[in-house]
Write a protein that holds these residues in place. Structure first.
Motif, short mmCIF file in Angstrom:
data_model
loop_
_atom_site.label_atom_id
_atom_site.label_comp_id
_atom_site.label_asym_id
_atom_site.label_seq_id
_atom_site.Cartn_x
_atom_site.Cartn_y
_atom_site.Cartn_z
N ASP A 1 53.06 -2.97 -27.88
CA ASP A 1 52.64 -1.94 -28.81
C ASP A 1 53.84 -1.07 -29.17
O ASP A 1 54.35 -0.32 -28.32
N PRO A 2 54.32 -1.14 -30.39
CA PRO A 2 55.51 -0.37 -30.78
C PRO A 2 55.31 1.14 -30.66
O PRO A 2 56.25 1.87 -30.32
N PHE A 3 54.11 1.64 -30.95
CA PHE A 3 53.86 3.08 -30.85
C PHE A 3 53.99 3.55 -29.40
O PHE A 3 54.61 4.59 -29.13
N ALA A 4 53.45 2.79 -28.47
CA ALA A 4 53.56 3.15 -27.04
C ALA A 4 55.02 3.14 -26.60
O ALA A 4 55.44 4.01 -25.84
N LYS A 5 55.78 2.17 -27.07
CA LYS A 5 57.19 2.10 -26.68
C LYS A 5 58.00 3.25 -27.29
O LYS A 5 58.84 3.84 -26.61
N ARG A 6 57.71 3.61 -28.55
CA ARG A 6 58.40 4.77 -29.15
C ARG A 6 58.02 6.05 -28.42
O ARG A 6 58.86 6.93 -28.20
N SER A 7 56.76 6.18 -28.05
CA SER A 7 56.32 7.36 -27.31
C SER A 7 57.01 7.43 -25.96
O SER A 7 57.41 8.50 -25.51
N CYS A 8 57.15 6.28 -25.33
CA CYS A 8 57.86 6.20 -24.05
C CYS A 8 59.31 6.64 -24.22
O CYS A 8 59.84 7.41 -23.41
N ASP A 9 59.95 6.21 -25.31
CA ASP A 9 61.33 6.61 -25.59
C ASP A 9 61.44 8.12 -25.80
O ASP A 9 62.37 8.77 -25.32
N MET A 10 60.48 8.69 -26.53
CA MET A 10 60.50 10.14 -26.76
C MET A 10 60.32 10.91 -25.46
O MET A 10 60.97 11.93 -25.24
N MET A 11 59.45 10.41 -24.59
CA MET A 11 59.25 11.09 -23.30
C MET A 11 60.52 10.99 -22.46
O MET A 11 60.88 11.95 -21.77
N MET A 12 61.21 9.84 -22.51
CA MET A 12 62.46 9.73 -21.77
C MET A 12 63.48 10.75 -22.28
O MET A 12 64.20 11.36 -21.49
N ALA A 13 63.54 10.94 -23.59
CA ALA A 13 64.46 11.92 -24.15
C ALA A 13 64.12 13.31 -23.64
O ALA A 13 65.01 14.08 -23.25
N TYR A 14 62.83 13.63 -23.61
CA TYR A 14 62.41 14.94 -23.09
C TYR A 14 62.78 15.08 -21.61
O TYR A 14 63.29 16.12 -21.19
N LEU A 15 62.54 14.03 -20.82
CA LEU A 15 62.84 14.09 -19.39
C LEU A 15 64.35 14.25 -19.15
O LEU A 15 64.76 15.00 -18.26
N ILE A 16 65.16 13.57 -19.94
CA ILE A 16 66.62 13.71 -19.82
C ILE A 16 67.02 15.14 -20.15
O ILE A 16 67.80 15.77 -19.43
N TYR A 17 66.48 15.67 -21.25
CA TYR A 17 66.77 17.07 -21.63
C TYR A 17 66.35 18.02 -20.53
O TYR A 17 67.10 18.91 -20.13
N ASP A 18 65.13 17.85 -20.02
CA ASP A 18 64.61 18.78 -19.02
C ASP A 18 65.39 18.67 -17.70
O ASP A 18 65.65 19.68 -17.05
N LEU A 19 65.77 17.46 -17.32
CA LEU A 19 66.59 17.29 -16.12
C LEU A 19 67.94 17.98 -16.30
O LEU A 19 68.42 18.67 -15.40
N PHE A 20 68.54 17.80 -17.47
CA PHE A 20 69.82 18.46 -17.75
C PHE A 20 69.65 19.98 -17.67
O PHE A 20 70.48 20.67 -17.06
N HIS A 21 68.57 20.49 -18.22
CA HIS A 21 68.30 21.93 -18.18
C HIS A 21 68.11 22.40 -16.75
O HIS A 21 68.67 23.43 -16.34
N GLU A 22 67.33 21.66 -15.97
CA GLU A 22 67.08 22.04 -14.58
C GLU A 22 68.38 22.03 -13.76
O GLU A 22 68.58 22.89 -12.91
N LEU A 23 69.22 21.05 -14.00
CA LEU A 23 70.46 20.95 -13.23
C LEU A 23 71.52 21.94 -13.72
O LEU A 23 72.39 22.35 -12.95
N THR A 24 71.43 22.34 -14.99
CA THR A 24 72.35 23.33 -15.53
C THR A 24 72.03 24.73 -15.01
O THR A 24 72.92 25.55 -14.82
N PHE A 25 70.75 25.00 -14.79
CA PHE A 25 70.30 26.30 -14.29
C PHE A 25 69.60 26.09 -12.96
O PHE A 25 68.38 26.20 -12.86
N PRO A 26 70.35 25.78 -11.89
CA PRO A 26 69.74 25.42 -10.61
C PRO A 26 68.90 26.55 -10.01
O PRO A 26 67.99 26.29 -9.21
N GLU A 27 69.16 27.80 -10.39
CA GLU A 27 68.36 28.90 -9.84
C GLU A 27 66.92 28.84 -10.33
O GLU A 27 66.02 29.41 -9.72
N ARG A 28 66.69 28.12 -11.43
CA ARG A 28 65.33 27.99 -11.97
C ARG A 28 64.66 26.68 -11.54
O ARG A 28 63.48 26.50 -11.75
N ALA A 29 65.43 25.78 -10.96
CA ALA A 29 64.91 24.46 -10.61
C ALA A 29 64.23 24.50 -9.24
O ALA A 29 64.54 25.34 -8.40
#
Length: 167
Positions: A1-29
């Motif tokens: 299902d291409p829609f499910a795979k695109r959604s999965c890709d978008m969630m990975m982008a969000y998770l990468i962003y959020d991990l970067f944010h958490e690791l950049t501001f460790p006092e909030r993680a």
């Protein structure tokens, strides 16, 4: 299902962003959130690299849990801006608790049951079958984390410390 795979890709982008944010501001993680995002990213990457359609389709159902996230962020923003004594803040807190309860605290065990009780569907494809047990384990961990976080939300919303204290 291409829609499910695109959604999965978008969630990975969000998770990468959020991990970067958490690791950049460790006092909030916190460890639990980092675990949640690392496991989520690992399962998404594995599903996409191996081409597991069943896993990507289950992710679509799991994304329902994210319906509580905008309200949670709004609540945190209102608290940080000093609106914790306003009636609107209290309304948002109630919305957070109700939405979190339904889409995370109840939905997680339902998803686990659904995944477990439909195990034969995963056996149709060798790659999906290989990921069945790891996905069940990840679901158990996510359920436990969401129960722990729901308890923490209830405690924080029932007892809001005076100004200047950490919540």
């Amino acid at each position: 299902d291409p829609f499910a795979k695109r959604s999965c890709d978008m969630m990975m982008a969000y998770l990468i962003y959020d991990l970067f944010h958490e690791l950049t501001f460790p006092e909030r993680a916190d460890r639990e959130t980092l675990l949640h995002h690392i496991m989520g990213l690992a399962t998404h990457l594995t599903a996409r690299i191996l081409g597991s359609t069943a896993t990507c389709n289950y992710f679509m159902m799991i994304y329902i849990a994210e319906l509580s996230t905008p309200f949670l962020h709004l609540c945190w923003a209102m608290y940080a801006m000093g609106f914790k004594e306003t009636p609107m803040f209290k309304v948002v807190c109630v919305i957070v608790l109700i939405s979190y309860f339904f889409v995370r605290t109840l939905w997680g065990p339902f998803m686990l049951w659904h995944c477990y009780s439909n195990g034969e569907n995963w056996a149709k494809n060798p790659i999906d079958y290989m990921l069945y047990i790891p996905n069940c384990v990840v679901l158990v961990i996510f359920v436990l984390l969401n129960w722990m976080w729901f308890r923490a939300l209830v405690v924080k919303f029932v007892y809001l410390p005076p100004d200047g204290k950490k919540i």
